[in-house]
Design a protein around this motif. Structure first.
Motif, PDB file in Angstrom:
ATOM      1  N   LYS A  81      37.012  47.965  44.530  1.00 57.48           N
ATOM      2  CA  LYS A  81      37.781  48.348  45.708  1.00 57.48           C
ATOM      3  C   LYS A  81      37.631  47.357  46.871  1.00 57.48           C
ATOM      4  O   LYS A  81      38.313  47.506  47.888  1.00 57.48           O
ATOM      5  N   SER A  82      36.765  46.363  46.737  1.00 53.21           N
ATOM      6  CA  SER A  82      36.613  45.358  47.785  1.00 53.21           C
ATOM      7  C   SER A  82      37.922  44.597  47.968  1.00 53.21           C
ATOM      8  O   SER A  82      38.688  44.404  47.021  1.00 53.21           O
ATOM      9  N   LEU A  83      38.180  44.147  49.196  1.00 56.90           N
ATOM     10  CA  LEU A  83      39.449  43.507  49.520  1.00 56.90           C
ATOM     11  C   LEU A  83      39.287  42.007  49.766  1.00 56.90           C
ATOM     12  O   LEU A  83      38.314  41.570  50.381  1.00 56.90           O
ATOM     13  N   VAL A  84      40.243  41.233  49.259  1.00 52.62           N
ATOM     14  CA  VAL A  84      40.338  39.806  49.550  1.00 52.62           C
ATOM     15  C   VAL A  84      41.731  39.539  50.105  1.00 52.62           C
ATOM     16  O   VAL A  84      42.640  40.362  49.962  1.00 52.62           O
ATOM     17  N   ARG A  85      41.910  38.372  50.746  1.00 50.09           N
ATOM     18  CA  ARG A  85      43.215  38.032  51.307  1.00 50.09           C
ATOM     19  C   ARG A  85      43.896  36.967  50.450  1.00 50.09           C
ATOM     20  O   ARG A  85      43.280  35.993  50.046  1.00 50.09           O
ATOM     21  N   THR A  86      45.179  37.170  50.195  1.00 47.25           N
ATOM     22  CA  THR A  86      45.964  36.248  49.380  1.00 47.25           C
ATOM     23  C   THR A  86      46.761  35.303  50.273  1.00 47.25           C
ATOM     24  O   THR A  86      46.729  35.412  51.498  1.00 47.25           O
ATOM     25  N   GLU A  87      47.514  34.404  49.651  1.00 47.06           N
ATOM     26  CA  GLU A  87      48.240  33.375  50.396  1.00 47.06           C
ATOM     27  C   GLU A  87      49.257  33.940  51.380  1.00 47.06           C
ATOM     28  O   GLU A  87      49.528  33.332  52.414  1.00 47.06           O
ATOM     29  N   ASN A  88      49.832  35.101  51.047  1.00 48.74           N
ATOM     30  CA  ASN A  88      50.820  35.670  51.962  1.00 48.74           C
ATOM     31  C   ASN A  88      50.184  36.454  53.100  1.00 48.74           C
ATOM     32  O   ASN A  88      50.884  37.071  53.905  1.00 48.74           O
ATOM     33  N   GLY A  89      48.842  36.456  53.152  1.00 51.39           N
ATOM     34  CA  GLY A  89      48.133  37.121  54.234  1.00 51.39           C
ATOM     35  C   GLY A  89      47.823  38.572  53.989  1.00 51.39           C
ATOM     36  O   GLY A  89      47.166  39.220  54.815  1.00 51.39           O
ATOM     37  N   ASP A  90      48.272  39.114  52.853  1.00 51.11           N
ATOM     38  CA  ASP A  90      48.026  40.524  52.548  1.00 51.11           C
ATOM     39  C   ASP A  90      46.617  40.718  51.986  1.00 51.11           C
ATOM     40  O   ASP A  90      46.048  39.823  51.349  1.00 51.11           O
TER      41      ASP A  90
END
Length: 450
Positions: free
Chosen positions: A231-240
């Motif tokens: 459930k940990s979050l990372v950020r992708t190229e589109n900023g999401d």
């Protein structure tokens, strides 16, 4: 603009010293060379991999020659609660005969151990592999200490609900022991021998027995390495923001490069990927409310201490957090504001799903906190160079599959309902598993998590 430029360069320089890729001393270069060279040796002595891979005392060490001091009644070692990280850790839930985890319990038929087995079901012979190994070591110590006397087990796995709700007996991770002659005068020394045998928590619990327990097999470094919950979050190229259990190979996620910039870096492998497994993690909470959850043996940059194991982070330490702003359109950099944030709480927790993405940079930003991709070895630079062959292999294969990938991306753009993704096997990556074994064999114990 000038002021902003100087401030950003100063920030880069300060973070470069934390997680940069410099090799450091000549000794570090030697460790890296030996580690990579060992991967390509045609023949390895299997006995070299017999060292214990989990937390706690490992095998292959000379017996301690110092004078042993018996424990006193109600004393426990270490001097913390049983269900904490320095001891045996959290209870992970009862294991019944119909539970899939029951298959992880192993019978102990050691002829040098007397099993009480008052239930007549053989339950006292069932335990985890780690518990079995420590118990067999203790049995040898007992015979050496008192010739003619054997170790006696009065309780191991409990399926009848005779213990407290969070007892490790329900998981086969605890044993109650005495000597075969039931001489209570020996029990203080028996407890000390259990400590020396490598049990993670030993308690002179009652006049009638000694209680010993171990960490779960799932918390073993050799099995789990370093991971984050799904459930940990990372950020992708589109900023999401994207959950780790949704990240795929080839995607580019936020990471820290060697200059101290946050960039988008390709995920080239998963060093571990077990979506349905539950493991113990350290939850680091900062003053500003950031929460980073990762396994105890995972590296995280700490101000003034380079990268250290998550288990060694203490309240008051400062970790690197990222305040994300809008993305810069002309390249893969992110307009970010990195800063140090004080840790206010560290807590051992159970989470489901374990994921360890490896980026080209060897770092990633998880839940807006900078972390390493590596674990087990207490050096970001050594670990990063050790994975150089894997990065080279990824670069070479990318050249040959580039045309196919372009066609695949075109197909995905034309038909969003038919997304083709590379298949990722569950479990620890074979290369990471090999490195964990080699690191235990070749690197100094001061560089390893134990």
């Amino acid at each position: 603009m000038v002021h902003h430029h100087h401030r950003r360069r100063g920030l880069q320089a300060s973070h470069h010293c934390v997680i940069g890729r410099r090799a450091g001393t000549c000794a570090s270069f030697l460790h890296i060379f030996l580690l990579i060279l060992g991967l390509w040796l045609p023949v390895l002595d299997n006995s070299g991999f017999a060292l214990a891979c989990g937390p706690g005392r490992g095998g292959g060490r000379r017996p301690n020659q110092r004078k042993l001091t018996p424990l006193v009644f109600k004393q426990h070692v270490p001097n913390v609660s049983e269900n904490t990280l320095p001891a045996s850790g959290l209870s992970e839930g009862r294991v019944s005969r119909y539970d899939p985890k029951f298959r992880d319990l192993v019978p102990n038929y050691n002829m040098d151990i007397v099993f009480k087995d008052e239930e007549g079901t053989g339950a006292d012979r069932l335990m985890t592999q780690r518990c079995k190994e420590k118990l067999n070591t203790l049995a040898i110590s007992v015979m050496n200490q008192w010739p003619g006397i054997k170790l006696r087990v009065t309780e191991s796995w409990d399926e009848d609900g005779k213990h407290a709700m969070d007892s490790l007996h329900y998981e086969g991770r605890a044993v109650d022991v005495t000597t075969s002659d039931r001489d209570r005068a020996k029990y203080g020394m028996l407890a000390r021998l259990a400590v020396e045998a490598g049990f993670d928590w030993v308690y002179y619990e009652a006049r009638s027995h000694i209680h010993c327990s171990v960490k779960s097999d799932s918390s073993s470094v050799g099995k789990s390495g370093g991971c984050f919950p799904g459930k940990s979050l990372v950020r992708t190229e589109n900023g999401d923001a994207k959950r780790l259990d949704e990240v795929r190979l080839g995607e580019r996620i936020a990471a820290l490069d060697s200059r101290g910039d946050v960039v988008y870096s390709e995920v080239i492998a998963f060093l571990d990927r077990s979506p349905s497994e539950r493991r113990q993690f350290i939850r680091l909470t900062t003053k500003s409310g950031r929460v980073l959850t990762l396994t105890p043996a995972h590296l995280v940059p700490v101000e003034g201490r380079s990268s250290v194991f998550a288990a060694k982070v203490q309240p008051g330490d400062r970790i690197l957090v990222n305040d994300v702003a809008a993305s810069v359109e002309d390249d893969n950099r992110v307009d970010n504001r990195l800063r140090w944030d004080s840790v206010v709480e560290t807590k051992l927790v159970l989470e489901e799903g374990v994921f360890a993405p490896l980026t080209t940079e060897g770092t990633l930003v998880v839940d807006d906190v900078v972390a390493s991709c590596y674990a087990v070895v207490d050096s970001q630079s050594v670990a990063h160079y050790a994975f150089l062959p894997l990065r080279i292999w990824n670069a070479v294969t990318s050249v040959f599959t580039g045309g196919l990938d372009d066609m695949r991306h075109l197909e995905i753009r034309q038909n969003d309902t038919s997304k083709v993704q590379p298949t990722v096997k569950e479990g620890v990556h074979w290369y990471a598993s090999m490195l964990y074994s080699l690191s235990s064999y070749m690197l100094p114990s001061t560089m390893l998590y134990n």
